[in-house]
Design a protein around this motif. Structure first.
Motif, short mmCIF file in Angstrom:
data_model
loop_
_atom_site.label_atom_id
_atom_site.label_comp_id
_atom_site.label_asym_id
_atom_site.label_seq_id
_atom_site.Cartn_x
_atom_site.Cartn_y
_atom_site.Cartn_z
N THR A 1 -6.82 2.99 -11.89
CA THR A 1 -5.71 2.03 -11.95
C THR A 1 -4.71 2.47 -13.02
O THR A 1 -5.10 2.84 -14.12
CB THR A 1 -6.24 0.62 -12.28
OG1 THR A 1 -7.24 0.26 -11.32
CG2 THR A 1 -5.13 -0.39 -12.24
N ILE B 1 -12.17 1.98 -10.11
CA ILE B 1 -10.94 2.23 -9.33
C ILE B 1 -9.89 2.76 -10.28
O ILE B 1 -9.57 2.13 -11.30
CB ILE B 1 -10.46 0.94 -8.65
CG1 ILE B 1 -11.52 0.41 -7.68
CG2 ILE B 1 -9.14 1.17 -7.92
CD1 ILE B 1 -11.18 -0.94 -7.08
N VAL C 1 -1.80 -0.40 -3.46
CA VAL C 1 -3.13 0.14 -3.21
C VAL C 1 -3.01 1.38 -2.33
O VAL C 1 -2.30 1.35 -1.32
CB VAL C 1 -4.03 -0.90 -2.51
CG1 VAL C 1 -5.42 -0.31 -2.27
CG2 VAL C 1 -4.13 -2.18 -3.33
N ASN D 1 -12.06 -6.94 -5.85
CA ASN D 1 -11.71 -6.43 -7.18
C ASN D 1 -10.38 -7.01 -7.68
O ASN D 1 -10.26 -7.37 -8.86
CB ASN D 1 -11.64 -4.90 -7.13
CG ASN D 1 -13.00 -4.25 -7.27
OD1 ASN D 1 -13.52 -4.08 -8.36
ND2 ASN D 1 -13.61 -3.91 -6.15
N ILE E 1 -11.55 -3.95 -2.06
CA ILE E 1 -10.35 -4.00 -2.88
C ILE E 1 -9.91 -5.44 -3.12
O ILE E 1 -9.52 -5.81 -4.24
CB ILE E 1 -9.21 -3.19 -2.23
CG1 ILE E 1 -9.60 -1.70 -2.15
CG2 ILE E 1 -7.91 -3.37 -3.00
CD1 ILE E 1 -9.84 -1.05 -3.49
N GLU F 1 -5.28 5.18 -7.52
CA GLU F 1 -5.78 4.38 -6.40
C GLU F 1 -5.17 2.98 -6.36
O GLU F 1 -4.95 2.42 -5.29
CB GLU F 1 -7.30 4.28 -6.47
CG GLU F 1 -8.00 5.61 -6.30
CD GLU F 1 -9.51 5.49 -6.43
OE1 GLU F 1 -10.20 5.94 -5.50
OE2 GLU F 1 -9.97 4.96 -7.47
N LEU F 2 -4.90 2.45 -7.54
CA LEU F 2 -4.32 1.12 -7.64
C LEU F 2 -3.20 1.14 -8.67
O LEU F 2 -3.42 1.56 -9.81
CB LEU F 2 -5.39 0.10 -8.05
CG LEU F 2 -4.92 -1.30 -8.44
CD1 LEU F 2 -4.22 -1.99 -7.28
CD2 LEU F 2 -6.10 -2.14 -8.94
N LEU G 1 -7.93 3.51 1.00
CA LEU G 1 -8.95 2.55 0.55
C LEU G 1 -8.97 1.30 1.41
O LEU G 1 -9.82 0.42 1.23
CB LEU G 1 -8.69 2.15 -0.90
CG LEU G 1 -8.63 3.29 -1.93
CD1 LEU G 1 -8.36 2.73 -3.31
CD2 LEU G 1 -9.91 4.11 -1.92
N SER H 1 0.85 -1.19 0.00
CA SER H 1 0.00 0.00 0.00
C SER H 1 0.88 1.23 0.00
O SER H 1 2.07 1.17 0.33
CB SER H 1 -0.94 0.01 1.21
OG SER H 1 -0.25 0.31 2.41
#
Length: 257
Positions: free
Chosen positions: A192, A190, A224, A241, A238, A167-168, A228, A154
């Motif tokens: 990405t 999300i 990540v 997903n 998360i 976010e990702l 989140l 993260s």
């Protein structure tokens, strides 16, 4: 091995420096969480960190352990987790990397890592990095057929005062296959991106380079944004997903092969 005069880092009662969760998992995925823990051995006196920094993003990847465990359970995948803070030793860095034992992370000073001698650095490598590397290697050796290697991290939403919109992040080193297929399979809700907020140029793909690339394993480093992952609902969202994207990406790769 540490020098004879090297200090003792971990006391016997402080637990192992690495844990393998679900070692007999049947998935063809091996999960890794190098920055799972905020534990600092008593011998290091909290590394001199200010109280407000003791459990900050500098110390560990907030929410990453919970996310990795949730994925391990859902996928029935083995998970190799470090049990010691990355400020003691960052298991995603080689021993010769200056930031393997950082004296500062972003704006957060780490007084206990300043001016370390060779004996001190060698003791940290022997106590933290070597057992972690050995456990990951042995876990990979137990797979009957080559697995995909997936590392779980993260990152902080604000870095040096700049907000991060991504976010990702899906990171890769020399092998881009799995990261790119996951990008195509990612949830559009999300944000990405590929190789964000870091990339291999930042020296963050050591685990992939050391354990996946030489074995020819498909691999990806997942990052990540940690806001989140602040509660169970966020972790569940998360994880769900990522599991969908990972399964679709692996299936697409198998079909292409």
């Amino acid at each position: 091995m540490p020098a004879a005069d090297a200090p003792m880092i971990l006391a016997a009662q402080e637990g192992p420096p690495v844990t393998v969760v679900n070692p007999e998992g049947k998935s063809q995925i091996c999960l890794v969480c190098e920055h799972a823990s905020d534990f600092i051995p008593a011998s290091l006196s909290d590394l001199g960190l200010a109280p407000e920094h003791r459990h900050s993003h500098a110390v560990w990847d907030i929410g990453a352990a919970e996310l990795a465990r949730r994925m391990s359970e859902a996928l029935d995948a083995p998970l190799v987790m470090s049990g010691v803070s990355r400020l003691v030793y960052d298991c995603n860095r080689p021993p010769d990397a200056p930031d393997a034992i950082p004296a500062q992370t972003e704006t957060i000073p780490v007084p206990g890592n300043r001016a370390l001698g060779e004996a001190d650095r060698s003791a940290r490598v022997a106590a933290v990095y070597d057992p972690f590397t050995r456990s990951l290697r042995e876990t990979l050796d137990r797979f009957a057929t080559p697995p995909a290697l997936v590392t779980v991290h993260s990152f902080t939403p604000v870095w040096h005062g700049a907000e991060r919109a991504v976010e990702l992040g899906l990171l890769h080193d020399a092998d881009e296959r799995l990261a790119k297929r996951m990008l195509l399979a990612a949830d559009p809700a999300i944000r990405t991106e590929l190789n964000a907020p870091y990339s291999a140029a930042d020296g963050v793909t050591h685990t992939l380079k050391t354990h996946a690339i030489p074995r020819g394993l498909e691999n990806v480093m997942i990052e990540v944004r940690n806001d989140l992952l602040r509660d169970a609902a966020g972790v569940d969202r998360i994880a769900g997903n990522l599991i969908v994207a990972l399964r679709r990406a692996l299936a697409a790769g198998a079909h292409a092969a």
